[in-house]
Design a protein around this motif. Sequence first.
Motif, PDB file in Angstrom:
ATOM      1  N   ALA A 158      -3.944  56.435  58.934  1.00 41.47           N
ATOM      2  CA  ALA A 158      -4.505  56.193  57.603  1.00 41.47           C
ATOM      3  C   ALA A 158      -4.189  57.349  56.658  1.00 41.47           C
ATOM      4  CB  ALA A 158      -6.018  55.991  57.708  1.00 41.47           C
ATOM      5  N   LYS A 159      -4.196  58.572  57.170  1.00 43.39           N
ATOM      6  CA  LYS A 159      -3.881  59.733  56.335  1.00 43.39           C
ATOM      7  C   LYS A 159      -2.425  59.711  55.878  1.00 43.39           C
ATOM      8  CE  LYS A 159      -7.322  62.754  58.399  1.00 43.39           C
ATOM      9  NZ  LYS A 159      -7.529  63.957  59.238  1.00 43.39           N
ATOM     10  N   VAL A 177      -5.943  56.275  64.639  1.00 45.60           N
ATOM     11  CA  VAL A 177      -6.138  55.456  63.435  1.00 45.60           C
ATOM     12  C   VAL A 177      -6.302  56.352  62.206  1.00 45.60           C
ATOM     13  CG1 VAL A 177      -7.716  53.839  62.310  1.00 45.60           C
ATOM     14  CG2 VAL A 177      -7.073  53.486  64.689  1.00 45.60           C
ATOM     15  N   ALA A 178      -7.071  57.437  62.353  1.00 44.48           N
ATOM     16  CA  ALA A 178      -7.279  58.353  61.229  1.00 44.48           C
ATOM     17  C   ALA A 178      -5.959  59.005  60.811  1.00 44.48           C
ATOM     18  CB  ALA A 178      -8.311  59.413  61.596  1.00 44.48           C
ATOM     19  N   SER A 199      -7.807  62.088  52.722  1.00 48.32           N
ATOM     20  CA  SER A 199      -8.015  62.686  54.041  1.00 48.32           C
ATOM     21  C   SER A 199      -9.481  62.983  54.335  1.00 48.32           C
ATOM     22  CB  SER A 199      -7.210  63.977  54.179  1.00 48.32           C
ATOM     23  OG  SER A 199      -5.844  63.688  54.242  1.00 48.32           O
ATOM     24  N   LEU A 214      -0.811  56.952  55.235  1.00 43.93           N
ATOM     25  CA  LEU A 214      -0.755  55.916  54.205  1.00 43.93           C
ATOM     26  C   LEU A 214      -1.428  56.358  52.912  1.00 43.93           C
ATOM     27  CD1 LEU A 214      -1.596  52.727  56.308  1.00 43.93           C
ATOM     28  CD2 LEU A 214       0.638  53.460  55.479  1.00 43.93           C
ATOM     29  N   ALA A 215      -2.485  57.154  53.041  1.00 48.33           N
ATOM     30  CA  ALA A 215      -3.249  57.586  51.869  1.00 48.33           C
ATOM     31  C   ALA A 215      -3.578  59.072  51.997  1.00 48.33           C
ATOM     32  CB  ALA A 215      -4.524  56.760  51.749  1.00 48.33           C
ATOM     33  N   ARG A 223     -14.090  58.327  60.152  1.00 50.76           N
ATOM     34  CA  ARG A 223     -13.784  58.517  61.563  1.00 50.76           C
ATOM     35  C   ARG A 223     -14.979  59.116  62.296  1.00 50.76           C
ATOM     36  NH1 ARG A 223     -14.034  61.225  65.663  1.00 50.76           N
ATOM     37  NH2 ARG A 223     -12.396  61.594  67.129  1.00 50.76           N
ATOM     38  N   ILE A 249     -11.372  59.737  54.955  1.00 55.47           N
ATOM     39  CA  ILE A 249     -10.935  59.182  56.240  1.00 55.47           C
ATOM     40  C   ILE A 249     -11.622  59.924  57.385  1.00 55.47           C
ATOM     41  CG2 ILE A 249      -8.955  58.930  57.793  1.00 55.47           C
ATOM     42  CD1 ILE A 249      -7.292  58.405  55.167  1.00 55.47           C
TER      43      ILE A 249
END
Length: 70
Positions: free
Chosen positions: A45-46, A41-42, A53, A48-49, A60, A56
């Motif tokens: 997400a990284k 998931v992390a 980092s 996407l954004a 996490r 995130i």
Amino acid sequence: MGLDDIVNKGKDLYEQNKDKVDEAVHSEQAEGISDKVLDGVADFAKKLAPGASEKIDDIRDAADQSLGNE
């Protein structure tokens, strides 16, 4: 049987087995599984954004402390 009945039965079942659930959530097996899921998931997400980092990783790590045994 309505949705409220199902939710209430779930709550009752949890209350009856709270110790077993807590033990399972904080087990070595849960640690390994949660690490894999949280890492995935992390990483997603990284992508996407990428500018977030560090935040995130903080999120996490906070989630990881709640699961498993480490």
